[in-house]
Design an enzyme around this catalytic site. Structure first.
Site, PDB file in Angstrom:
ATOM      1  N   ILE A  71       0.519   3.253   2.408  1.00  0.00           N
ATOM      2  CA  ILE A  71       1.138   1.927   2.380  1.00  0.00           C
ATOM      3  C   ILE A  71       0.375   0.892   3.198  1.00  0.00           C
ATOM      4  O   ILE A  71       0.704  -0.291   3.141  1.00  0.00           O
ATOM      5  CB  ILE A  71       2.606   1.960   2.852  1.00  0.00           C
ATOM      6  CG1 ILE A  71       2.700   2.369   4.321  1.00  0.00           C
ATOM      7  CG2 ILE A  71       3.440   2.840   1.953  1.00  0.00           C
ATOM      8  CD1 ILE A  71       4.040   2.034   4.941  1.00  0.00           C
ATOM      9  N   TYR A  72      -0.634   1.300   3.962  1.00  0.00           N
ATOM     10  CA  TYR A  72      -1.407   0.325   4.717  1.00  0.00           C
ATOM     11  C   TYR A  72      -2.190  -0.547   3.731  1.00  0.00           C
ATOM     12  O   TYR A  72      -3.107  -0.075   3.051  1.00  0.00           O
ATOM     13  CB  TYR A  72      -2.381   0.997   5.679  1.00  0.00           C
ATOM     14  CG  TYR A  72      -1.747   1.739   6.837  1.00  0.00           C
ATOM     15  CD1 TYR A  72      -0.374   1.708   7.064  1.00  0.00           C
ATOM     16  CD2 TYR A  72      -2.526   2.484   7.709  1.00  0.00           C
ATOM     17  CE1 TYR A  72       0.190   2.391   8.122  1.00  0.00           C
ATOM     18  CE2 TYR A  72      -1.966   3.168   8.776  1.00  0.00           C
ATOM     19  CZ  TYR A  72      -0.610   3.124   8.979  1.00  0.00           C
ATOM     20  OH  TYR A  72      -0.053   3.805  10.033  1.00  0.00           O
ATOM     21  N   SER A  73      -1.806  -1.818   3.660  1.00  0.00           N
ATOM     22  CA  SER A  73      -2.430  -2.766   2.734  1.00  0.00           C
ATOM     23  C   SER A  73      -2.445  -2.228   1.312  1.00  0.00           C
ATOM     24  O   SER A  73      -3.430  -2.377   0.579  1.00  0.00           O
ATOM     25  CB  SER A  73      -3.853  -3.124   3.192  1.00  0.00           C
ATOM     26  OG  SER A  73      -3.809  -3.894   4.370  1.00  0.00           O
ATOM     27  N   ALA A  74      -1.332  -1.572   0.923  1.00  0.00           N
ATOM     28  CA  ALA A  74      -1.153  -1.056  -0.445  1.00  0.00           C
ATOM     29  C   ALA A  74      -2.318  -0.184  -0.892  1.00  0.00           C
ATOM     30  O   ALA A  74      -2.787  -0.269  -2.029  1.00  0.00           O
ATOM     31  CB  ALA A  74      -0.957  -2.215  -1.424  1.00  0.00           C
ATOM     32  N   GLY A  75      -2.786   0.676   0.013  1.00  0.00           N
ATOM     33  CA  GLY A  75      -3.875   1.589  -0.306  1.00  0.00           C
ATOM     34  C   GLY A  75      -5.249   1.071   0.051  1.00  0.00           C
ATOM     35  O   GLY A  75      -6.219   1.850   0.082  1.00  0.00           O
TER      36      GLY A  75
END
Length: 342
Positions: free
Chosen positions: A61-65
């Site tokens: 989920i960090y920056s949507a991958g």
């Protein structure tokens, strides 16, 4: 750099590891954390490796991958067996009904997606980012065990679990012979010591190593926040204070005052002292540090390689002490039979 066993496992990890939450910079939360691109990530990783920090932590989920993708590009061409890559999944990664949680369906897809973004064929430490009460623990652990046996994961852990979540998972793993959690990535800092109440005694008893996230109290222990002064213009707290752990102002300022005093005694900065305090705590295997630039990273790396005195640790303990919730305040009255872990 000091290396410690990751919980009750044979794997040794550096006491400081590098978090990639600043990589990618997509979305309101993560853009406020940082917007590190591949070129800058390579520089930061070089500095880490020179200092002996070879463990890099991320999440889907960090920056949507994008954080995993940036990390994957930044480590390309480096000897893979000299790196330790950890990542996490469980939280929502898409709009579909099965794109969330710790079901077999979601975890298999999440691991395959992480491997693709990271550009590797195995993950050294894979952690559930949170507990999924909607999926049987047996389903989750059997899936993780299958992924370990398939060679896609080396070790497994959890993150943000409560005590019963973690203990039930360990009991199920023992019952069926599944790979057990050797790590718990948990919030722990001088302005957030709740980890000590139940999770630390559990980890001490069961051999689960703490991998500490947000060790500077969600950016509050950088040394830039002072009593009676406004937040610095560059603080990420302007955009993210409501998204992180709450900290009463008086507790924060009392801790910062103590950190400044101890820092003057040892010739270290406020964040270096705050990080070093964590390295003295039981069950802590590694503390995840982050950095938006080279200067910030080098300062955080200066937290290792030395130690506070017992008197200085006690002074910081006293400044950061708070009233515990029930039943922990009650248990403190019976230390003869229920001693504190620290």
């Amino acid at each position: 750099m000091e290396y410690r066993h990751l919980g009750k496992s044979g794997l040794k990890v550096p006491v400081l590891s590098f978090g990639t939450g600043t990589f990618g910079g997509k979305g309101e939360l993560f853009s406020a954390w940082g917007q590190t691109d591949v070129a800058e990530a390579r520089k930061l990783i070089d500095i880490c490796l020179e200092a002996g920090v070879n463990m890099f932590d991320s999440a889907d989920i960090y920056s949507a991958g994008a954080a995993e993708s940036v990390l994957g590009e930044a480590i390309k061409g480096r000897p893979r067996d000299q790196l330790l890559i950890s990542t996490k999944a469980t939280f929502r990664s898409g709009e579909g009904p099965n794109e969330v949680g710790s079901s077999r369906h979601h975890l298999v897809r999440a691991v395959d997606g992480a491997l693709r973004r990271l550009g590797t064929d195995y993950i050294d430490l894979f952690q559930l980012h949170g507990f999924d009460a909607g999926t049987p623990v047996e389903e989750t652990l059997s899936t993780l065990d299958d992924l370990v046996r398939a060679g896609k994961l080396r070790y497994v852990g959890a993150s943000n679990f409560s005590g019963w979540h973690l203990m039930k998972s360990l009991a199920v793993a023992e019952r069926y012979g599944y790979a057990r959690y050797v790590a718990h990535q948990a919030y722990y800092s001088l302005v957030g010591r709740d980890y000590e109440w139940e999770l630390m005694p559990l980890a001490q008893d069961q051999g689960v190593g703490a991998v500490v996230w947000s060790p500077l109290g969600w950016g509050r222990l950088t040394g830039k926040i002072r009593r009676g002064q406004p937040l610095p213009a560059t603080s990420r707290l302007h955009a993210t204070a409501d998204m992180g752990p709450p900290v009463p102002d008086e507790l924060l300022f009392r801790v910062v005052d103590a950190l400044e005093k101890v820092g003057a005694e040892v010739g270290k900065t406020v964040p270096q002292v705050a990080l070093n305090w964590l390295l003295q705590r039981p069950t802590v295997s590694s503390v995840v540090i982050g950095a938006r630039d080279e200067a910030q990273l080098r300062q955080n790396l200066g937290a290792a390689g030395w130690a506070l005195t017992p008197a200085q640790v006690a002074e910081l303990d006293a400044a950061s002490a708070t009233t515990r919730a029930y039943p922990y305040w009650h248990q403190q009255g019976f230390l003869e039979r229920n001693p504190n872990p620290v």
